[in-house]
Design a protein around this motif. Structure first.
Motif, PDB file in Angstrom:
ATOM      1  N   GLN A 273       0.815  -1.214   0.000  1.00 26.17           N
ATOM      2  CA  GLN A 273       0.000   0.000   0.000  1.00 26.17           C
ATOM      3  C   GLN A 273       0.852   1.269   0.000  1.00 26.17           C
ATOM      4  N   LEU A 274       1.872   1.288  -0.854  1.00 22.64           N
ATOM      5  CA  LEU A 274       2.754   2.444  -0.985  1.00 22.64           C
ATOM      6  C   LEU A 274       2.731   2.932  -2.435  1.00 22.64           C
ATOM      7  N   ILE A 275       2.546   4.237  -2.621  1.00 21.72           N
ATOM      8  CA  ILE A 275       2.690   4.836  -3.941  1.00 21.72           C
ATOM      9  C   ILE A 275       4.168   5.183  -4.108  1.00 21.72           C
TER      10      ILE A 275
ATOM     11  N   ILE B 250       6.837  10.511   1.790  1.00 22.53           N
ATOM     12  CA  ILE B 250       7.885  11.537   1.767  1.00 22.53           C
ATOM     13  C   ILE B 250       9.229  10.901   1.404  1.00 22.53           C
ATOM     14  N   SER B 251       9.485   9.708   1.924  1.00 20.08           N
ATOM     15  CA  SER B 251      10.714   8.994   1.581  1.00 20.08           C
ATOM     16  C   SER B 251      10.766   8.684   0.086  1.00 20.08           C
ATOM     17  N   ALA B 252       9.627   8.299  -0.494  1.00 23.78           N
ATOM     18  CA  ALA B 252       9.567   8.002  -1.927  1.00 23.78           C
ATOM     19  C   ALA B 252       9.867   9.250  -2.748  1.00 23.78           C
TER      20      ALA B 252
ATOM     21  N   ARG C 254       8.371   0.784   7.349  1.00 30.08           N
ATOM     22  CA  ARG C 254       7.179  -0.026   7.133  1.00 30.08           C
ATOM     23  C   ARG C 254       6.169   0.086   8.270  1.00 30.08           C
ATOM     24  N   LYS C 255       6.631   0.285   9.470  1.00 29.11           N
ATOM     25  CA  LYS C 255       5.726   0.368  10.622  1.00 29.11           C
ATOM     26  C   LYS C 255       5.359   1.804  10.946  1.00 29.11           C
ATOM     27  N   GLN C 256       5.844   2.742  10.122  1.00 27.76           N
ATOM     28  CA  GLN C 256       5.502   4.145  10.329  1.00 27.76           C
ATOM     29  C   GLN C 256       4.251   4.489   9.520  1.00 27.76           C
ATOM     30  N   THR C 257       3.860   5.743   9.570  1.00 32.18           N
ATOM     31  CA  THR C 257       2.669   6.168   8.837  1.00 32.18           C
ATOM     32  C   THR C 257       2.936   6.142   7.324  1.00 32.18           C
TER      33      THR C 257
END
Length: 303
Positions: A33-35, A107-109, A98-101
């Motif tokens: 569930q990450l863009i 923002i990392s992406a 992974r366990k963060q919001t």
């Protein structure tokens, strides 16, 4: 009529490339569930590595005797390079979060996208990198309709990669593990599925497909740039959303639709606004049908 058929041919070519890029977005989202907004940079990196490899082969004199074999070898090596690059990015930028919001991962992406894009600029410079032009020569002509050899290669390659991906996801043990991780990571770990490895593999497969599209785009348009991944990446994201984010078949359909809208919009409305049409579709889909075309089946078919 012939002009319309020619535009259909162009739309199929461009739509297939968008579909390859969109699959990376939809696979990663389906699993964690990450863009992944750094995905467009894997596409650009594929284009750059393709230039380097084909340049080396040209210097060695291999291009004159076996140009298509050189392209095949370059394509394979580029896909492997970008696959490992994506696994490294996932391990450094995404795994610790992974366990963060979801906002932290997003923002990392974005940060990785800027980092990779500027890294390519520093490594190869801001100017366009030209591709060999001989691949576009030759083909078939039917009146005003022209199909060159490169378009045929793009169609065949896109079809082969899409079929191979479907077989991998829906007909193999690895695909079963990917779908299990997408459904429930905790339960997957309890039945001895290495979730970290599956997530890294998902990133690798998506980046490999984007790298293949990067080489094909470089050959199709004749050159690549360090920032070429941004706009096609956003269009591929629009294609993934249009098809139903997380749905493999939907990403394929969405890519073809986005390609067709862009080509026909540029041909019959205005070429100046060809980049706008994809974003209009994205806004319309998010407003009227946020789940996308195949959003109803997302739980059954997402990876």
């Amino acid at each position: 009529m012939e002009v319309f058929i020619q535009q259909c041919i162009n739309a199929l070519t461009l739509g297939g490339l968008y579909a390859l890029i969109a699959l990376g977005y939809t696979m990663v989202y389906g699993v964690i569930q990450l863009i992944n907004f750094a995905h467009g940079e894997f596409f650009a990196a594929g284009g750059y590595i393709g230039v380097l490899l084909l340049g080396v082969m040209t210097a060695m004199g291999l291009m004159e005797s076996a140009p298509w074999m050189c392209l095949g070898v370059s394509l394979l090596l580029t896909m492997l390079y970008c696959a490992f690059l994506a696994m490294g990015v996932e391990r450094i930028a995404y795994k610790p979060l992974r366990k963060q919001t979801r906002l932290a991962a997003l923002i990392s992406a974005l940060g990785m996208s800027i980092f990779l894009s500027n890294g390519m600029m520093l490594a190869r410079g801001p100017l366009d990198q030209p591709y060999p032009l001989e691949y576009s020569s030759g083909g078939f002509e039917f009146g005003l309709i022209t199909i060159n050899n490169l378009q045929i290669v793009i169609w065949v390659l896109t079809a082969v990669l899409l079929v191979a991906l479907n077989l991998l996801v829906f007909r193999s043990r690895i695909g079963m593990a990917m779908r299990a991780v997408a459904q429930d990571k905790v339960m997957s770990a309890l039945v001895a599925i290495n979730t970290n490895r599956i997530i890294a593999l998902t990133f690798a497969i998506g980046a490999g497909l984007a790298a293949a599209a990067g080489i094909m785009v470089g050959l199709y348009y004749g050159s690549v740039r360090y920032d070429m991944g941004f706009v096609p990446g956003i269009k591929a994201f629009a294609a993934a959303v249009l098809g139903g984010i997380g749905n493999i078949t939907g990403a394929m359909i969405g890519g073809l639709i986005i390609g067709a809208v862009e080509v026909f919009g540029a041909a019959y409305i205005s070429g100046e606004y060809k980049d706008v049409f994809a974003f209009i579709i994205l806004i319309a889909v998010l407003y009227f049908k946020p789940t996308g075309i195949m959003g109803e089946n997302i739980d059954d078919t997402r990876v």
